[in-house]
Design a protein around this motif. Structure first.
Motif, PDB file in Angstrom:
ATOM      1  N   PRO A 102       0.844  -1.202   0.000  1.00 26.10           N
ATOM      2  CA  PRO A 102       0.000   0.000   0.000  1.00 26.10           C
ATOM      3  C   PRO A 102       0.876   1.247   0.000  1.00 26.10           C
ATOM      4  CG  PRO A 102       0.100  -0.920   2.191  1.00 26.10           C
ATOM      5  CD  PRO A 102       0.858  -1.859   1.304  1.00 26.10           C
ATOM      6  N   THR A 103       0.406   2.281  -0.667  1.00 27.61           N
ATOM      7  CA  THR A 103       1.183   3.516  -0.726  1.00 27.61           C
ATOM      8  C   THR A 103       0.434   4.738  -0.206  1.00 27.61           C
ATOM      9  OG1 THR A 103       0.516   3.809  -3.028  1.00 27.61           O
ATOM     10  CG2 THR A 103       2.635   2.753  -2.637  1.00 27.61           C
ATOM     11  N   GLN A 104      -0.893   4.643  -0.112  1.00 30.67           N
ATOM     12  CA  GLN A 104      -1.640   5.805   0.358  1.00 30.67           C
ATOM     13  C   GLN A 104      -2.942   5.373   1.001  1.00 30.67           C
ATOM     14  OE1 GLN A 104      -2.053   8.907  -2.545  1.00 30.67           O
ATOM     15  NE2 GLN A 104      -3.704   9.896  -1.429  1.00 30.67           N
ATOM     16  N   GLY A 105      -3.296   6.053   2.075  1.00 32.17           N
ATOM     17  CA  GLY A 105      -4.541   5.810   2.780  1.00 32.17           C
ATOM     18  C   GLY A 105      -4.374   6.118   4.257  1.00 32.17           C
ATOM     19  N   TRP A 114      14.420  10.984   7.622  1.00 28.01           N
ATOM     20  CA  TRP A 114      15.009  12.291   7.911  1.00 28.01           C
ATOM     21  C   TRP A 114      14.481  12.896   9.213  1.00 28.01           C
ATOM     22  CZ3 TRP A 114      11.409  16.197   8.073  1.00 28.01           C
ATOM     23  CH2 TRP A 114      10.191  15.938   7.443  1.00 28.01           C
ATOM     24  N   SER A 115      13.238  12.531   9.591  1.00 26.53           N
ATOM     25  CA  SER A 115      12.672  13.086  10.827  1.00 26.53           C
ATOM     26  C   SER A 115      12.638  12.063  11.958  1.00 26.53           C
ATOM     27  CB  SER A 115      11.254  13.610  10.587  1.00 26.53           C
ATOM     28  OG  SER A 115      10.348  12.523  10.388  1.00 26.53           O
ATOM     29  N   GLY A 116      12.792  10.766  11.592  1.00 23.76           N
ATOM     30  CA  GLY A 116      12.717   9.714  12.613  1.00 23.76           C
ATOM     31  C   GLY A 116      11.301   9.468  13.096  1.00 23.76           C
ATOM     32  N   ARG A 117      10.308   9.840  12.270  1.00 21.78           N
ATOM     33  CA  ARG A 117       8.908   9.696  12.679  1.00 21.78           C
ATOM     34  C   ARG A 117       8.141   8.815  11.702  1.00 21.78           C
ATOM     35  NH1 ARG A 117       5.633  14.454  12.788  1.00 21.78           N
ATOM     36  NH2 ARG A 117       6.483  14.809  10.729  1.00 21.78           N
ATOM     37  N   TRP A 118       7.056   8.228  12.212  1.00 22.18           N
ATOM     38  CA  TRP A 118       6.069   7.532  11.375  1.00 22.18           C
ATOM     39  C   TRP A 118       4.932   8.508  11.155  1.00 22.18           C
ATOM     40  CZ3 TRP A 118       6.341   2.685   9.266  1.00 22.18           C
ATOM     41  CH2 TRP A 118       7.388   1.877   9.694  1.00 22.18           C
ATOM     42  N   VAL A 119       4.501   8.648   9.900  1.00 20.72           N
ATOM     43  CA  VAL A 119       3.404   9.560   9.591  1.00 20.72           C
ATOM     44  C   VAL A 119       2.366   8.814   8.747  1.00 20.72           C
ATOM     45  CG1 VAL A 119       4.793  11.655   9.696  1.00 20.72           C
ATOM     46  CG2 VAL A 119       4.562  10.445   7.525  1.00 20.72           C
ATOM     47  N   ILE A 120       1.128   9.231   8.874  1.00 18.18           N
ATOM     48  CA  ILE A 120       0.059   8.652   8.061  1.00 18.18           C
ATOM     49  C   ILE A 120       0.233   9.157   6.638  1.00 18.18           C
ATOM     50  CG2 ILE A 120      -2.425   8.582   7.637  1.00 18.18           C
ATOM     51  CD1 ILE A 120      -2.832   8.752  10.654  1.00 18.18           C
ATOM     52  N   ASN A 121       0.217   8.240   5.680  1.00 13.09           N
ATOM     53  CA  ASN A 121       0.397   8.597   4.282  1.00 13.09           C
ATOM     54  C   ASN A 121      -0.960   8.608   3.578  1.00 13.09           C
ATOM     55  OD1 ASN A 121       1.719   9.305   1.984  1.00 13.09           O
ATOM     56  ND2 ASN A 121       2.394   7.259   1.473  1.00 13.09           N
ATOM     57  N   GLY A 122      -1.847   9.421   4.051  1.00 14.95           N
ATOM     58  CA  GLY A 122      -3.177   9.473   3.469  1.00 14.95           C
ATOM     59  C   GLY A 122      -3.587  10.849   3.290  1.00 14.95           C
TER      60      GLY A 122
END
Length: 122
Positions: A102-105, A114-122
């Motif tokens: 999956p790539t988006q949602g 670069w930020s060391g964070r997990w972000v929602i890709n939606g």
């Protein structure tokens, strides 16, 4: 995880460790069988239009990458997943699905190295 750049997981409720903390990913598919049924349906829909996905200038491609395939355009609805990427290779007279992710949602998390964070890709 900091060294891989971008990583997507199928949203099946996995737990990951981010900066020493446990994070629970969303659950969209209950098990591998449900995920396989979803992938079979996507492959069937894509196979209905070989000229669009598997051919170029009237010739069959040897490797096929369908990037950011919009599930809504295929008439498939899965809560939390909007787009996926599929990779096929041609083996003889057939195409074999090598990978899909999956790539988006709103159920898709992306690791930003670069930020060391997990972000929602939606």
């Amino acid at each position: 995880m900091e060294k891989v750049g971008r990583t997507d997981f199928w949203p099946m409720g996995q737990k990951i460790i981010v900066n020493g903390r446990v994070k629970q990913l969303p659950r969209v598919f209950r098990n591998e069988e449900e995920l396989m049924e979803f992938l079979k349906e996507v492959v069937e829909r894509v196979s209905e239009n070989p000229e669009k996905y598997f051919m170029k200038n009237g010739r069959w491609k040897s490797n096929v990458r369908i990037k950011n395939l919009d599930l809504h355009e295929l008439g498939i609805h899965v809560e939390g997943i909007e787009k996926i990427t599929l990779k096929f290779s041609r083996e003889g007279d057939y195409y074999v699905l090598k990978t899909a992710y999956p790539t988006q949602g709103k159920a898709i998390y992306q690791y930003e190295s670069w930020s060391g964070r997990w972000v929602i890709n939606g």
